[in-house]
Design a protein around this motif. Structure first.
Motif, PDB file in Angstrom:
ATOM      1  N   MET A 106       0.827  -1.207   0.000  1.00  0.00           N
ATOM      2  CA  MET A 106       0.000   0.000   0.000  1.00  0.00           C
ATOM      3  C   MET A 106       0.865   1.263   0.000  1.00  0.00           C
ATOM      4  N   ARG A 107       1.877   1.282   0.852  1.00  0.00           N
ATOM      5  CA  ARG A 107       2.750   2.464   0.917  1.00  0.00           C
ATOM      6  C   ARG A 107       3.452   2.685  -0.428  1.00  0.00           C
ATOM      7  N   TYR A 108       3.904   1.600  -1.035  1.00  0.00           N
ATOM      8  CA  TYR A 108       4.586   1.710  -2.321  1.00  0.00           C
ATOM      9  C   TYR A 108       3.667   2.318  -3.375  1.00  0.00           C
ATOM     10  N   LEU A 109       2.440   1.820  -3.448  1.00  0.00           N
ATOM     11  CA  LEU A 109       1.510   2.305  -4.467  1.00  0.00           C
ATOM     12  C   LEU A 109       1.137   3.769  -4.219  1.00  0.00           C
ATOM     13  N   ALA A 110       0.961   4.143  -2.957  1.00  0.00           N
ATOM     14  CA  ALA A 110       0.623   5.537  -2.648  1.00  0.00           C
ATOM     15  C   ALA A 110       1.735   6.477  -3.093  1.00  0.00           C
ATOM     16  N   HIS A 111       2.985   6.054  -2.935  1.00  0.00           N
ATOM     17  CA  HIS A 111       4.111   6.882  -3.359  1.00  0.00           C
ATOM     18  C   HIS A 111       4.304   6.843  -4.874  1.00  0.00           C
ATOM     19  N   LYS A 112       4.159   5.670  -5.463  1.00  0.00           N
ATOM     20  CA  LYS A 112       4.371   5.564  -6.914  1.00  0.00           C
ATOM     21  C   LYS A 112       3.384   6.447  -7.680  1.00  0.00           C
ATOM     22  N   TYR A 113       2.143   6.469  -7.198  1.00  0.00           N
ATOM     23  CA  TYR A 113       1.098   7.228  -7.894  1.00  0.00           C
ATOM     24  C   TYR A 113       0.751   8.509  -7.137  1.00  0.00           C
ATOM     25  N   ALA A 114       1.757   9.100  -6.520  1.00  0.00           N
ATOM     26  CA  ALA A 114       1.533  10.329  -5.741  1.00  0.00           C
ATOM     27  C   ALA A 114       0.987  11.455  -6.598  1.00  0.00           C
ATOM     28  N   ASP A 115       1.287  11.427  -7.900  1.00  0.00           N
ATOM     29  CA  ASP A 115       0.817  12.494  -8.784  1.00  0.00           C
ATOM     30  C   ASP A 115      -0.699  12.507  -8.920  1.00  0.00           C
ATOM     31  N   ARG A 116      -1.355  11.407  -8.536  1.00  0.00           N
ATOM     32  CA  ARG A 116      -2.818  11.366  -8.592  1.00  0.00           C
ATOM     33  C   ARG A 116      -3.451  12.053  -7.388  1.00  0.00           C
ATOM     34  N   LYS A 117      -2.615  12.375  -6.400  1.00  0.00           N
ATOM     35  CA  LYS A 117      -3.027  13.190  -5.249  1.00  0.00           C
ATOM     36  C   LYS A 117      -4.212  12.606  -4.472  1.00  0.00           C
TER      37      LYS A 117
END
Length: 213
Positions: free
Chosen positions: A74-85
């Motif tokens: 979950m943490r990885y995905l939140a950071h990878k797609y941080a541009d989706r805000k």
């Protein structure tokens, strides 16, 4: 395309499916999901164990990166797609959410897991109803901690929905289900009105009901 191994009924796989939905990622377009675990098997094969030596789900492959442990995914995905805000990366809010991720794994789920598995997986003749009742009532007391926080905040880590809300909602869903279906086995469910408000809000304002069947 990412590959996710895990069956939809697993609480830990549901965490990942939910965050993928929140990020706008669609199965079949953005990631492939392979059923694994319990009656699906797969997770004890040499090929799977080479990816995840624990033989557990979920496991995620993204290019050369292999991840296991649902909260880490979950943490990885939140950071990878941080541009989706979708999830704030403000350090304070991330830390506030992280404490609930850890609390769910180390404190709440170990208690709630006993009545959940006892009433849904273990044959009736083999169930320890004393342990089921005791640990469900322990879950009531633990959830009072969350209820107190939610009396002051919209979500577990502040004014905005975050990763901690995902893992806690999935536990609360099971807490509701157990007491509704097995009230004589679990004993009474605590009346936690702030959790009820928060849960209803999440059902209405997130991808929860779409991502988690």
């Amino acid at each position: 395309m990412m590959t996710l191994w895990g069956r939809k009924s697993s609480i830990n796989v549901q965490k990942v499916l939910w965050i993928l939905a929140e990020l706008g990622l669609v199965e079949g377009r953005d990631f492939e999901r392979i059923d694994a675990g319990l009656h699906f098997g797969v997770n004890k094969t040499p090929e799977f164990l080479a990816l995840n030596p624990n033989g557990l789900v979920p496991t995620l492959r993204d290019g050369e990166l292999i991840l296991w442990e649902s909260n880490s995914i979950m943490r990885y995905l939140a950071h990878k797609y941080a541009d989706r805000k979708r999830f704030s990366l403000d350090l304070a809010q991330m830390a506030a959410s992280d404490k609930w991720l850890d609390w769910q794994l180390t404190t709440l789920w170990p208690a709630l897991r006993i009545p959940f598995l006892g009433l849904t997986r273990i044959p009736e003749a083999e169930r320890d109803y004393a342990a089921i009742h005791k640990t469900f009532q322990e879950s009531n007391q633990l959830l009072r901690i969350l209820d107190d926080v939610l009396s002051k905040e919209a979500y577990c880590s502040g004014p905005n929905f975050h990763l901690g809300d995902i893992v806690l909602t999935l536990c609360v869903k099971r807490w509701f289900m157990l007491s509704d279906q097995y009230p004589d086995k679990t004993g009474p469910r605590a009346e936690l009105n702030h959790i009820a408000r928060w849960y209803d809000q999440i059902c209405k304002s997130t991808q929860f009901t779409k991502a988690v069947e």
